[in-house]
Each structure stands twice: as structure tokens, then as C-alpha cells.
Design an enzyme around this catalytic site. Structure first.
Site, PDB file in Angstrom:
ATOM      1  N   LYS A  68      70.226  89.501  56.170  1.00 56.22           N
ATOM      2  CA  LYS A  68      70.331  88.239  55.414  1.00 56.22           C
ATOM      3  C   LYS A  68      70.463  87.061  56.378  1.00 56.22           C
ATOM      4  O   LYS A  68      69.806  86.026  56.220  1.00 56.22           O
ATOM      5  CB  LYS A  68      71.527  88.299  54.445  1.00 56.22           C
ATOM      6  CG  LYS A  68      71.271  89.261  53.283  1.00 56.22           C
ATOM      7  CD  LYS A  68      72.509  89.558  52.463  1.00 56.22           C
ATOM      8  CE  LYS A  68      72.205  90.640  51.431  1.00 56.22           C
ATOM      9  NZ  LYS A  68      73.385  91.098  50.676  1.00 56.22           N
ATOM     10  N   GLN A 112      79.680  90.579  50.620  1.00 58.94           N
ATOM     11  CA  GLN A 112      78.911  91.836  50.663  1.00 58.94           C
ATOM     12  C   GLN A 112      79.700  92.959  49.982  1.00 58.94           C
ATOM     13  O   GLN A 112      80.851  93.217  50.335  1.00 58.94           O
ATOM     14  CB  GLN A 112      78.595  92.192  52.123  1.00 58.94           C
ATOM     15  CG  GLN A 112      77.690  93.385  52.291  1.00 58.94           C
ATOM     16  CD  GLN A 112      76.278  93.164  51.701  1.00 58.94           C
ATOM     17  OE1 GLN A 112      75.689  92.112  51.862  1.00 58.94           O
ATOM     18  NE2 GLN A 112      75.771  94.172  50.999  1.00 58.94           N
ATOM     19  N   ASP A 135      74.709  85.224  44.595  1.00 54.30           N
ATOM     20  CA  ASP A 135      74.444  86.612  44.215  1.00 54.30           C
ATOM     21  C   ASP A 135      74.226  86.731  42.703  1.00 54.30           C
ATOM     22  O   ASP A 135      73.751  87.764  42.224  1.00 54.30           O
ATOM     23  CB  ASP A 135      75.609  87.527  44.634  1.00 54.30           C
ATOM     24  CG  ASP A 135      75.300  88.282  45.926  1.00 54.30           C
ATOM     25  OD1 ASP A 135      74.106  88.430  46.258  1.00 54.30           O
ATOM     26  OD2 ASP A 135      76.258  88.724  46.591  1.00 54.30           O
TER      27      ASP A 135
END
Ligand code: NAD
Length: 310
Positions: A68, A112, A135
């Protein structure tokens, strides 16, 4: 962003099957994002900035976060990686999120997953301010998505929609079967495919671990999305000829022939299923690359501002 109707993927190995190549589609998204960054800078706006929090040093999570960060740099975004030890407390993690929420230099925040067992994922997701929820896991983002409002869409299902759009795969009126009902993949995927959208308009069946006789559903499906985390689960006899098959699975399987000691396997038995398909995603090189492209799209959206999330 659709390809011409006569497009023939050079990687196509079967006469009737075409590969939904994530490398090609993700490269096009990244080019579009680079252009958008340049436009923003010319207009005197700031560079989009993503903050990623990584707790502990789980191998797969390290790989995903590193990718990412690398992809942010490739499209001209800034990124900040905040590493916290495995023993970090829930309160400390919440305090870190509060700082990022207030930091006007940061546009998007991702934590994460998975987090260590002593931390409640849902509390952490709820703590991220919805305007920075790149997200798309926050209840506000999910609610907005369900209502068809402008929202951050969870990156994996969003990436799949972008992949279908890029290759011009027809979905309207089709029967889609999604296997897996997680909040990050299966459930939002079922909502998007049923939504009033050019890559939606499907009749959707959502299957899961308690679905009896699952193959009776997949055998009727025009589109199958396999997102259950069981390598090679979807086999030849479970799909109908001409189906579109999307493999979301990423499982590390021990492989002594690899330097790393493992190889990555999808949820679809590719060699058995591909000859029957009209379109199929490879693993790796399919949905995973699109997930990152979609996360970057969400980060740009965060920098530009949602309709009313700010
Ligand atoms: P999860 O474990 O949260 O959910 C799995 C789902 O599969 C559950 O809803 C469960 O009901 C269903 N399931 C399990 N066994 C089943 C069975 N035998 N029959 C039918 N349904 C069954 O997993 P997840 O987070 O949704 O991820 C699924 C897979 O996708 C994993 O391999 C994960 O690594 C992968 N993944 C890939 C990406 C990507 O970018 N490619 C992103 C996220 C997740």
C-alpha cells in the site's frame, strides 16, 4: 474506462476464456490517479496523504502494508506508516487514531487487520472519523453505501466492481452468487452487485458456511465471487459453462519449491474451472491488485471530500 468490444487478452490461454487481468486494470487506475494528483497540484491543492497503522509484525500484514505504501508513492500520494508493538493496548491505539483524526495533513486512515486478540476491531473501526475511513468499514460508510449515497466502499469489493467495469463485463439481469458473508468482502460485494449501477443490477444469492448444497447455487450462477479463504474450493463441476468467476481468496500454502516457503492460492481451482468460464481472475494478479487500486481511489476521494461526510 471500458476496453473495446474486440479486445482479446494476450494472456488468454483458452479459446473461450478471457482473463480478468488485475495488472492491466490496476495500471489504468494508477495512471488515472497520477493524473488526478497532478491536476490537484496545478490547482494549488495538497497531495493526498494516507496514514496506515500496523500493529505487530504478522508476515502477511507486513506485505500488504508495504504494498500500500509503495503504491501510494507510485501515484504521487504521501503515506505515513505508524508501527505499533503487538502489546499496544486498545486505549493506546485509540489515542493514535484520535491524533490522526485531528491531523489536517492526513486525508485517509487505515488500520491493517487482523488486530491482536486483546483489541476489539469494531471499536477501532468505529473510532476512525467517517471522512477519513478509506477502508470503508465504518458503520457510516456502510450505511451510505447501502443507501446508494456517495461513500467509501470497502476496497476489495470496490476493486472487483472496477475490474468488471474495466473489462466491460455485463452484469445487468445476471444471477450472481457470492460465497462468503464477511463485512469486508462478501456482504458488501452482495450489496454492490445488487445495486442500481452499471456493474450491478444482478439478482444476488449470498452463500456462506451454513448454506446447504452450495453447488446447487453456484451451478446456476452467471457470476460467482468466491471469498471464503479455502484454497481450490470452487471446482469444475460447481460452475456452469460461460460463467464469470472472481477469485478473492488469498491463502498462504506451504510450498517447499518456493524461496519464501509458501505459495499463494485462491479459492478457485483455476486449471479445472477456467476452461468453462467466459471470464476469470487469476491468483495472484487479479483481485489483490485491484484492492490496492480501490484503496487509492478512496484516498483520493477522502482528499477531495465526500458529498457530506465532512
Ligand atoms: P472471513 O474468514 O472473514 O469470511 C469467510 C466467509 O466464508 C465467512 O462468511 C464464511 O461463512 C464463509 N465460508 C467459510 N467456509 C465456507 C464454506 N465451506 N462454504 C461456504 N462459505 C464458507 O474471510 P474474508 O476476510 O472475507 O476473506 C476471504 C478470503 O479472501 C481470504 O482468503 C482472504 O485472505 C481473502 N481476501 C483477499 C483480499 C484481496 O485483496 N484479494 C482481500 C480481503 C480478503
Amino acid at each position: 474506462m471500458c476496453l473495446p468490444a474486440n479486445y482479446k487478452n494476450p494472456n488468454c490461454i483458452f479459446a473461450t476464456m478471457q482473463l480478468l487481468d488485475g495488472k492491466v486494470a490496476a495500471a489504468a487506475i494508477k495512471e488515472k490517479l497520477q493524473h488526478a494528483v497532478n491536476e490537484r497540484l496545478l490547482a494549488g491543492k495538497k497531495t493526498p496523504h494516507l496514514a496506515a497503522i500496523l500493529v505487530g509484525n504478522n508476515g502477511a500484514s507486513e506485505t500488504y502494508v508495504a504494498s500500500k505504501v509503495k503504491n501510494c508513492a507510485e501515484v504521487g500520494f504521501k503515506s505515513s506508516l505508524i508501527r505499533l508493538p503487538l502489546e499496544v493496548t486498545e486505549a493506546e491505539l485509540l489515542a493514535e487514531i484520535a491524533l490522526l483524526n485531528q491531523n489536517t495533513a492526513i486525508d485517509g486512515i487505515l488500520v491493517q487487520l487482523p488486530l491482536p486478540k486483546h483489541i476489539d476491531d469494531s471499536k477501532i473501526i468505529a473510532a476512525i472519523v467517517p471522512a477519513k475511513d478509506v477502508d470503508g468499514f465504518h458503520a457510516v460508510s456502510v450505511g451510505r453505501m447501502v443507501q446508494g449515497l456517495d461513500s467509501f466502499i470497502p476496497a476489495t469489493p470496490y476493486g472487483i466492481m472496477l475490474l468488471l467495469e474495466y473489462f466491460g463485463v455485463a452484469t445487468t439481469g445476471k444471477h450472481a452468487v457470492v460465497i462468503g458473508r464477511s463485512n469486508i468482502v462478501g456482504r458488501p460485494m452482495s450489496i454492490l452487485l445488487s445495486s442500481h449501477h452499471p456493474q450491478g443490477n444482478c439478482t444476488v444469492t449470498l452463500c456462506h458456511s451454513k448454506t446447504p448444497n452450495l453447488e446447487s447455487f453456484t451451478q446456476q450462477a452467471d457470476i460467482v465471487v468466491a471469498a471464503l479463504g479455502k484454497p481450490g474450493f470452487l471446482t469444475h463441476s460447481m460452475v456452469k459453462p460461460g460463467a464469470v468467476v472472481i477469485d478473492v481468496g488469498i491463502t498462504r500454502v506451504t510450498d517447499a519449491t518456493k524461496k519464501s516457503g509458501f505459495s499463494i492460492k485462491g479459492d478457485v481451482d483455476f486449471d479445472g474451472v477456467a476452461p468453462k468460464c467466459s471470464w476469470i481472475t487469476p491468483v495472484p494478479g487479479g483481485v489483490g491488485l485491484m484492492t490496492i487500486g480501490a484503496l487509492l481511489m478512496n484516498t483520493l476521494k477522502a482528499a477531495e471530500g465526500l458529498d457530506s461526510a465532512r
